[in-house]
Design a protein around this motif. Structure first.
Motif, PDB file in Angstrom:
ATOM      1  N   UNK A  96       0.839  -1.207   0.000  1.00 35.48           N
ATOM      2  CA  UNK A  96       0.000   0.000   0.000  1.00 35.48           C
ATOM      3  C   UNK A  96       0.874   1.256   0.000  1.00 35.48           C
ATOM      4  N   UNK A  97       1.943   1.254   0.793  1.00 32.57           N
ATOM      5  CA  UNK A  97       2.846   2.415   0.792  1.00 32.57           C
ATOM      6  C   UNK A  97       3.494   2.596  -0.580  1.00 32.57           C
ATOM      7  N   UNK A  98       3.844   1.497  -1.234  1.00 35.35           N
ATOM      8  CA  UNK A  98       4.398   1.578  -2.586  1.00 35.35           C
ATOM      9  C   UNK A  98       3.368   2.163  -3.551  1.00 35.35           C
ATOM     10  N   UNK A  99       2.107   1.763  -3.389  1.00 32.27           N
ATOM     11  CA  UNK A  99       1.056   2.325  -4.242  1.00 32.27           C
ATOM     12  C   UNK A  99       0.982   3.846  -4.065  1.00 32.27           C
ATOM     13  N   UNK A 100       0.937   4.305  -2.818  1.00 30.80           N
ATOM     14  CA  UNK A 100       0.841   5.754  -2.578  1.00 30.80           C
ATOM     15  C   UNK A 100       2.092   6.487  -3.065  1.00 30.80           C
ATOM     16  N   UNK A 101       3.263   5.870  -2.979  1.00 24.56           N
ATOM     17  CA  UNK A 101       4.473   6.494  -3.520  1.00 24.56           C
ATOM     18  C   UNK A 101       4.341   6.668  -5.031  1.00 24.56           C
ATOM     19  N   UNK A 102       3.808   5.651  -5.707  1.00 29.14           N
ATOM     20  CA  UNK A 102       3.573   5.739  -7.156  1.00 29.14           C
ATOM     21  C   UNK A 102       2.525   6.809  -7.458  1.00 29.14           C
ATOM     22  N   UNK A 103       1.465   6.850  -6.658  1.00 24.92           N
ATOM     23  CA  UNK A 103       0.407   7.850  -6.837  1.00 24.92           C
ATOM     24  C   UNK A 103       0.996   9.260  -6.781  1.00 24.92           C
ATOM     25  N   UNK A 104       1.813   9.517  -5.754  1.00 26.68           N
ATOM     26  CA  UNK A 104       2.397  10.838  -5.553  1.00 26.68           C
ATOM     27  C   UNK A 104       3.372  11.186  -6.678  1.00 26.68           C
ATOM     28  N   UNK A 105       4.192  10.229  -7.111  1.00 30.24           N
ATOM     29  CA  UNK A 105       5.117  10.492  -8.211  1.00 30.24           C
ATOM     30  C   UNK A 105       4.378  10.950  -9.460  1.00 30.24           C
ATOM     31  N   UNK A 106       3.286  10.297  -9.754  1.00 29.93           N
ATOM     32  CA  UNK A 106       2.515  10.646 -10.948  1.00 29.93           C
ATOM     33  C   UNK A 106       1.781  11.969 -10.763  1.00 29.93           C
ATOM     34  N   UNK A 107       1.143  12.158  -9.618  1.00 33.81           N
ATOM     35  CA  UNK A 107       0.377  13.390  -9.386  1.00 33.81           C
ATOM     36  C   UNK A 107       1.272  14.622  -9.341  1.00 33.81           C
ATOM     37  N   UNK A 108       2.520  14.468  -8.918  1.00 28.59           N
ATOM     38  CA  UNK A 108       3.447  15.600  -8.819  1.00 28.59           C
ATOM     39  C   UNK A 108       4.138  15.938 -10.140  1.00 28.59           C
ATOM     40  N   UNK A 109       4.122  15.043 -11.092  1.00 31.96           N
ATOM     41  CA  UNK A 109       4.898  15.210 -12.322  1.00 31.96           C
ATOM     42  C   UNK A 109       3.982  15.569 -13.498  1.00 31.96           C
ATOM     43  N   UNK A 110       4.040  16.828 -13.965  1.00 33.25           N
ATOM     44  CA  UNK A 110       3.154  17.212 -15.065  1.00 33.25           C
ATOM     45  C   UNK A 110       3.369  16.382 -16.328  1.00 33.25           C
ATOM     46  N   UNK A 111       4.554  15.813 -16.502  1.00 36.01           N
ATOM     47  CA  UNK A 111       4.812  14.986 -17.682  1.00 36.01           C
ATOM     48  C   UNK A 111       4.218  13.587 -17.552  1.00 36.01           C
ATOM     49  N   UNK A 112       3.837  13.202 -16.342  1.00 35.88           N
ATOM     50  CA  UNK A 112       3.240  11.878 -16.121  1.00 35.88           C
ATOM     51  C   UNK A 112       1.775  11.954 -15.718  1.00 35.88           C
ATOM     52  N   UNK A 113       1.214  13.145 -15.667  1.00 32.38           N
ATOM     53  CA  UNK A 113      -0.161  13.321 -15.195  1.00 32.38           C
ATOM     54  C   UNK A 113      -1.164  12.480 -15.991  1.00 32.38           C
ATOM     55  N   UNK A 114      -0.876  12.239 -17.264  1.00 34.18           N
ATOM     56  CA  UNK A 114      -1.776  11.417 -18.079  1.00 34.18           C
ATOM     57  C   UNK A 114      -1.861   9.977 -17.581  1.00 34.18           C
ATOM     58  N   UNK A 115      -0.885   9.552 -16.765  1.00 33.88           N
ATOM     59  CA  UNK A 115      -0.900   8.201 -16.199  1.00 33.88           C
ATOM     60  C   UNK A 115      -1.795   8.101 -14.966  1.00 33.88           C
ATOM     61  N   UNK A 116      -2.200   9.238 -14.401  1.00 32.50           N
ATOM     62  CA  UNK A 116      -2.984   9.249 -13.166  1.00 32.50           C
ATOM     63  C   UNK A 116      -4.253   8.393 -13.257  1.00 32.50           C
ATOM     64  N   UNK A 117      -5.060   8.500 -14.336  1.00 30.59           N
ATOM     65  CA  UNK A 117      -6.271   7.660 -14.397  1.00 30.59           C
ATOM     66  C   UNK A 117      -5.984   6.160 -14.361  1.00 30.59           C
ATOM     67  N   UNK A 118      -4.785   5.755 -14.774  1.00 34.39           N
ATOM     68  CA  UNK A 118      -4.434   4.329 -14.777  1.00 34.39           C
ATOM     69  C   UNK A 118      -4.237   3.780 -13.370  1.00 34.39           C
ATOM     70  N   UNK A 119      -4.176   4.655 -12.374  1.00 30.55           N
ATOM     71  CA  UNK A 119      -4.088   4.202 -10.985  1.00 30.55           C
ATOM     72  C   UNK A 119      -5.443   3.751 -10.455  1.00 30.55           C
ATOM     73  N   UNK A 120      -6.493   3.943 -11.248  1.00 35.18           N
ATOM     74  CA  UNK A 120      -7.866   3.592 -10.884  1.00 35.18           C
ATOM     75  C   UNK A 120      -8.329   2.394 -11.698  1.00 35.18           C
ATOM     76  N   UNK A 121      -9.300   1.664 -11.166  1.00 32.39           N
ATOM     77  CA  UNK A 121      -9.968   0.635 -11.961  1.00 32.39           C
ATOM     78  C   UNK A 121     -10.778   1.339 -13.043  1.00 32.39           C
ATOM     79  N   UNK A 122     -11.222   0.587 -14.018  1.00 32.24           N
ATOM     80  CA  UNK A 122     -11.990   1.188 -15.121  1.00 32.24           C
ATOM     81  C   UNK A 122     -13.211   1.952 -14.613  1.00 32.24           C
ATOM     82  N   UNK A 123     -13.873   1.427 -13.575  1.00 30.66           N
ATOM     83  CA  UNK A 123     -15.047   2.092 -13.011  1.00 30.66           C
ATOM     84  C   UNK A 123     -14.715   2.771 -11.672  1.00 30.66           C
TER      85      UNK A 123
END
Length: 169
Positions: A20-47
């Motif tokens: 879970x901590x690894x998940x949140x670290x990945x979440x923060x890396x993506x949310x903080x990086x404007x070049x990776x922001x497009x990956x943010x929705x992939x942290x969610x299930x389809x629904x």
């Protein structure tokens, strides 16, 4: 649970906590990086659902949310809006997540609770606190073996909402 029971349960609990901590670290890396922001929705299930609401609404059980997205497609729309704002006024967003608690729930779900703070720095201004609060999430292990958000509920500490709340919290 007494101390001895806690120690015997540690390996499985520790593995869950690390995942879970690894998940949140990945979440923060993506949310903080404007070049990776497009990956943010992939942290969610389809629904997967994303809601941002004031603490009072959460405590009262009121469904009214300041931001609500109910699918990965809706999250992609949020990313497009966030990228548009950054074009006009460049900024850096910095997420901090701490005090993570997690428990296995039924159907392979993991319920988590974590404190968060998000800071915003405009290119020519001092950093400021953008938002603080608590994440109350439900994670699942997806078919690809990655943890994904089934539900990401962001409970804000106050009712004041930043103008650019389109950014992922």
């Amino acid at each position: 649970m007494d101390g001895a029971t806690q120690l015997r349960a540690l390996p499985e609990d520790l593995a869950l906590r690390v995942a879970v901590e690894d998940f949140y670290a990945r979440y923060v890396e993506i949310a903080n990086d404007p070049l990776r922001l497009e990956d943010w929705p992939e942290l969610f299930t389809e629904d997967g659902q994303y809601r941002v609401l004031p603490q009072e609404n959460w405590q009262q059980g009121w469904p009214l949310a300041l931001v609500r997205a109910e699918s990965r497609g809706m999250l992609k729309d949020r990313v497009a809006a966030a990228q548009g704002i950054n074009t006009y006024t460049p900024r850096v967003m910095r997420h901090l997540v701490s005090n993570i608690r997690c428990d296995r729930a039924g159907s392979g779900e993991i319920e988590t609770k974590a404190n968060f703070a998000v800071f915003e720095t405009m290119i020519d201004e001092p950093s400021r606190v953008f938002a603080t609060g608590v994440y109350r999430d439900r994670l699942i292990e997806d078919t690809d073996g990655l943890l994904r958000l089934q539900e990401h509920v962001v409970v804000l500490d106050n009712d004041l909402v930043p103008n650019s709340i389109v950014y992922p919290l």
